[in-house]
Scaffold this motif. Structure first.
Motif, PDB file in Angstrom:
ATOM      1  N   ASP A  23       0.806  -1.221   0.000  1.00  0.00           N
ATOM      2  CA  ASP A  23       0.000   0.000   0.000  1.00  0.00           C
ATOM      3  C   ASP A  23       0.840   1.272   0.000  1.00  0.00           C
ATOM      4  N   GLY A  24       2.157   1.121   0.011  1.00  0.00           N
ATOM      5  CA  GLY A  24       3.029   2.292  -0.093  1.00  0.00           C
ATOM      6  C   GLY A  24       3.466   2.888   1.231  1.00  0.00           C
ATOM      7  N   TYR A  25       3.216   2.196   2.348  1.00  0.00           N
ATOM      8  CA  TYR A  25       3.584   2.728   3.663  1.00  0.00           C
ATOM      9  C   TYR A  25       4.926   2.124   4.117  1.00  0.00           C
ATOM     10  N   GLU A  26       5.993   2.496   3.413  1.00  0.00           N
ATOM     11  CA  GLU A  26       7.301   1.903   3.677  1.00  0.00           C
ATOM     12  C   GLU A  26       7.796   2.199   5.097  1.00  0.00           C
ATOM     13  N   THR A  27       7.609   3.441   5.564  1.00  0.00           N
ATOM     14  CA  THR A  27       8.100   3.821   6.898  1.00  0.00           C
ATOM     15  C   THR A  27       7.412   3.011   7.986  1.00  0.00           C
ATOM     16  N   LEU A  28       6.090   2.869   7.866  1.00  0.00           N
ATOM     17  CA  LEU A  28       5.355   2.071   8.845  1.00  0.00           C
ATOM     18  C   LEU A  28       5.828   0.624   8.834  1.00  0.00           C
ATOM     19  N   ALA A  29       6.078   0.097   7.645  1.00  0.00           N
ATOM     20  CA  ALA A  29       6.524  -1.293   7.520  1.00  0.00           C
ATOM     21  C   ALA A  29       7.874  -1.497   8.204  1.00  0.00           C
ATOM     22  N   VAL A  30       8.781  -0.544   7.967  1.00  0.00           N
ATOM     23  CA  VAL A  30      10.114  -0.634   8.588  1.00  0.00           C
ATOM     24  C   VAL A  30      10.010  -0.556  10.111  1.00  0.00           C
ATOM     25  N   ASN A  31       9.205   0.382  10.605  1.00  0.00           N
ATOM     26  CA  ASN A  31       9.056   0.549  12.059  1.00  0.00           C
ATOM     27  C   ASN A  31       8.427  -0.685  12.703  1.00  0.00           C
ATOM     28  N   LEU A  32       7.426  -1.266  12.024  1.00  0.00           N
ATOM     29  CA  LEU A  32       6.796  -2.471  12.566  1.00  0.00           C
ATOM     30  C   LEU A  32       7.794  -3.623  12.608  1.00  0.00           C
ATOM     31  N   GLY A  33       8.598  -3.747  11.543  1.00  0.00           N
ATOM     32  CA  GLY A  33       9.590  -4.811  11.510  1.00  0.00           C
ATOM     33  C   GLY A  33      10.582  -4.704  12.651  1.00  0.00           C
ATOM     34  N   LYS A  34      11.005  -3.474  12.968  1.00  0.00           N
ATOM     35  CA  LYS A  34      11.936  -3.275  14.075  1.00  0.00           C
ATOM     36  C   LYS A  34      11.274  -3.563  15.417  1.00  0.00           C
ATOM     37  N   THR A  35       9.994  -3.166  15.543  1.00  0.00           N
ATOM     38  CA  THR A  35       9.284  -3.342  16.810  1.00  0.00           C
ATOM     39  C   THR A  35       9.086  -4.812  17.150  1.00  0.00           C
ATOM     40  N   VAL A  36       8.695  -5.603  16.163  1.00  0.00           N
ATOM     41  CA  VAL A  36       8.405  -7.021  16.421  1.00  0.00           C
ATOM     42  C   VAL A  36       9.605  -7.908  16.104  1.00  0.00           C
ATOM     43  N   ASN A  37      10.754  -7.258  15.762  1.00  0.00           N
ATOM     44  CA  ASN A  37      11.990  -7.995  15.499  1.00  0.00           C
ATOM     45  C   ASN A  37      11.813  -9.044  14.407  1.00  0.00           C
ATOM     46  N   THR A  38      11.221  -8.594  13.306  1.00  0.00           N
ATOM     47  CA  THR A  38      10.969  -9.481  12.169  1.00  0.00           C
ATOM     48  C   THR A  38      11.784  -9.026  10.973  1.00  0.00           C
ATOM     49  N   SER A  39      12.310  -9.998  10.216  1.00  0.00           N
ATOM     50  CA  SER A  39      13.086  -9.689   9.010  1.00  0.00           C
ATOM     51  C   SER A  39      12.243  -8.893   8.029  1.00  0.00           C
ATOM     52  N   LEU A  40      12.890  -7.945   7.353  1.00  0.00           N
ATOM     53  CA  LEU A  40      12.160  -7.078   6.427  1.00  0.00           C
ATOM     54  C   LEU A  40      12.234  -7.553   4.983  1.00  0.00           C
ATOM     55  N   ASP A  41      12.683  -8.806   4.743  1.00  0.00           N
ATOM     56  CA  ASP A  41      12.737  -9.303   3.372  1.00  0.00           C
ATOM     57  C   ASP A  41      11.358  -9.817   2.946  1.00  0.00           C
ATOM     58  N   CYS A  42      10.365  -8.938   3.059  1.00  0.00           N
ATOM     59  CA  CYS A  42       8.973  -9.265   2.729  1.00  0.00           C
ATOM     60  C   CYS A  42       8.586  -8.505   1.465  1.00  0.00           C
ATOM     61  N   PRO A  43       8.577  -9.133   0.309  1.00  0.00           N
ATOM     62  CA  PRO A  43       8.213  -8.403  -0.892  1.00  0.00           C
ATOM     63  C   PRO A  43       6.770  -7.915  -0.823  1.00  0.00           C
ATOM     64  N   PRO A  44       6.464  -6.799  -1.469  1.00  0.00           N
ATOM     65  CA  PRO A  44       5.084  -6.277  -1.433  1.00  0.00           C
ATOM     66  C   PRO A  44       4.077  -7.307  -1.919  1.00  0.00           C
ATOM     67  N   SER A  45       3.017  -7.504  -1.168  1.00  0.00           N
ATOM     68  CA  SER A  45       1.980  -8.471  -1.531  1.00  0.00           C
ATOM     69  C   SER A  45       0.679  -8.105  -0.832  1.00  0.00           C
ATOM     70  N   ASN A  46      -0.443  -8.383  -1.506  1.00  0.00           N
ATOM     71  CA  ASN A  46      -1.726  -8.155  -0.847  1.00  0.00           C
ATOM     72  C   ASN A  46      -2.317  -9.473  -0.338  1.00  0.00           C
ATOM     73  N   LYS A  47      -1.429 -10.379   0.057  1.00  0.00           N
ATOM     74  CA  LYS A  47      -1.860 -11.688   0.542  1.00  0.00           C
ATOM     75  C   LYS A  47      -2.775 -11.564   1.763  1.00  0.00           C
ATOM     76  N   LEU A  48      -2.428 -10.656   2.687  1.00  0.00           N
ATOM     77  CA  LEU A  48      -3.240 -10.471   3.886  1.00  0.00           C
ATOM     78  C   LEU A  48      -4.653 -10.023   3.519  1.00  0.00           C
TER      79      LEU A  48
END
Length: 427
Positions: A23-48
């Motif tokens: 959806d284009g929210y790169e900053t939110l994605a990066v911050n969430l990844g750091k918060t939950v300690n999850t790898s950020l190698d998640c290609p864009p997808s609307n799977k959810l």
């Protein structure tokens, strides 16, 4: 908390991050990844989003009509809506080996595979075209040198990988494409012509049909039916030819055309649309029926010349490369670049070349101009794989991958075309 629960939670976070990226929210994605300690190698997808939609369809309070796309199972090839966590089984480029080398009398500039993957054609600055048999190239490379040396002239001719050599151009052959269903090869040249060769007859060297253009022919692509041929030239206006009558069609609105020479064209597999790119830095998407431009990706490579466009098999995505040495994967429905594949050179390229998928679309391949090595990425997460030294003594001007098997051809200004293959029994 059990291992299964942790894995499920990790998967949920990854889907949320990929949805934010989608959806284009790169900053939110990066911050969430750091918060939950999850790898950020998640290609864009609307799977959810799709999982949510399926859940709502099962909810009695949200009975919605299911669309066709919701019920279609994913097919072979890349599809980020379904397979962001697919484990690739195809070999990466670094495992391929040179199986055959053919030489022209001038720089080798163009190549194409037929749809079955059993033939490949190469074109050169010497105005010649070679058609090579893939099985013969593989057999030649697997035959011991002693046996090859003992072959008679007749046996050598019968087993030679080059099954046709075609001469009907008077200048450099710039582009090639096989007819999708019959033994016809189309070629374009700097001599302002498009030639159609019937290579089913061994004795035929000349084209049976020729189309005269007003400018240098730079690229061409057969319609999936084989009835039409899309041609791009030094002139910005695209041409669409009826193969049987040679009638030429162009878009009715001149303002829709490119503003500089066309560098690549391709029909998508389902023929609904086709794509073009240009020195003007844009990528255009055209309606395959009305011949009208339906979308333009401006400054697709930051204003640099766009060198190639390649559709994914499902026609949802478009792979592009530019002289900024970057490769991008575009989602056609949203007109957005989902993934950028980086690391192929540190500066601007001097020459055009292509970015291509491998036969399973698990990998993206792109030659590094300065090192004459091949860059390879996981197509879904842009993870860099090992480099492959291509063994050419000059810049690689063309690369095409087989549509059916682990093999590709590289064409270079060193006059040679190299056939690379990964044998299944190779360690």
């Amino acid at each position: 908390m059990g291992d299964a629960t942790l894995r499920n939670r990790e998967q949920m976070y990854r889907m949320v991050i990929s949805q934010l990226l989608y959806d284009g929210y790169e900053t939110l994605a990066v911050n969430l990844g750091k918060t939950v300690n999850t790898s950020l190698d998640c290609p864009p997808s609307n799977k959810l989003m799709r999982i949510t939609q399926l859940g709502l369809q099962l909810d009695s309070e949200h009975q919605e009509t299911r669309s066709v796309i919701d019920t279609v199972a994913p097919g072979i090839g890349i599809d980020l809506e379904f397979d962001t966590d697919v484990q690739t089984i195809a070999p990466e480029a670094a495992l391929y080996e040179t199986c055959y080398v053919t030489a022209h009398k001038g720089p080798c500039r163009a190549a194409a595979w037929n749809r079955d993957g059993n033939l490949v054609a190469t074109g050169s600055d010497d105005a010649s075209i070679k058609v090579l048999d893939v099985e013969r190239m593989l057999a030649k490379s697997a035959t011991p040198a002693a046996i090859l040396a003992s072959e008679t002239a007749q046996q050598n001719m019968e087993n030679h990988p080059v099954i046709r050599t075609l001469y009907d151009h008077i200048e450099e052959v710039t582009c090639l494409d096989f007819h999708p269903s019959i033994q016809i090869l189309a070629s374009g040249s700097k001599d302002y012509s498009v030639k159609l060769f019937d290579f089913s007859k061994p004795s035929v060297k000349r084209a049976f049909k020729s189309i005269q253009e007003a400018e240098t022919v730079r690229c061409l692509s057969f319609h999936p039916s084989g009835d039409f041929l899309l041609v791009g030239t030094q002139h910005p206006t695209l041409r669409l030819y009826d193969v049987n009558t040679c009638q030429c069609y162009v878009a009715s609105n001149p303002d829709e055309q490119h503003t500089a020479p066309v560098t690549a064209v391709q029909f998508c597999p389902n023929a609904n649309i086709y794509a073009s790119c240009s020195k003007d830095g844009t990528i255009k998407i055209w309606d395959g029926v009305s011949n009208k431009c339906v979308n333009t990706f401006k400054n697709a490579h930051d204003g640099n010349e766009v060198c190639s466009v390649t559709f994914a098999r499902n026609s949802k995505y478009l792979l592009s490369s530019g002289k900024d040495s970057l490769v991008k994967l575009w989602e056609i429905s949203t007109s957005r670049s989902l993934i950028t594949y980086t690391g192929a050179g540190s500066g601007k390229q001097n020459h055009r070349t292509q970015a291509v998928f491998n036969h399973s679309e698990d990998y993206v391949l792109f030659p590094d101009e300065k090192t004459t090595s091949l860059c390879c990425w996981d197509s879904r997460n842009a993870e860099r794989q090992k480099l492959l030294s291509l063994g050419h003594n000059n810049v690689v001007r063309c690369i095409v991958h087989s549509p059916t098997s682990p093999g590709f051809i590289t064409c270079s200004d060193d006059f040679r075309a190299r056939f690379w293959y990964r044998r299944s029994n190779t360690d």
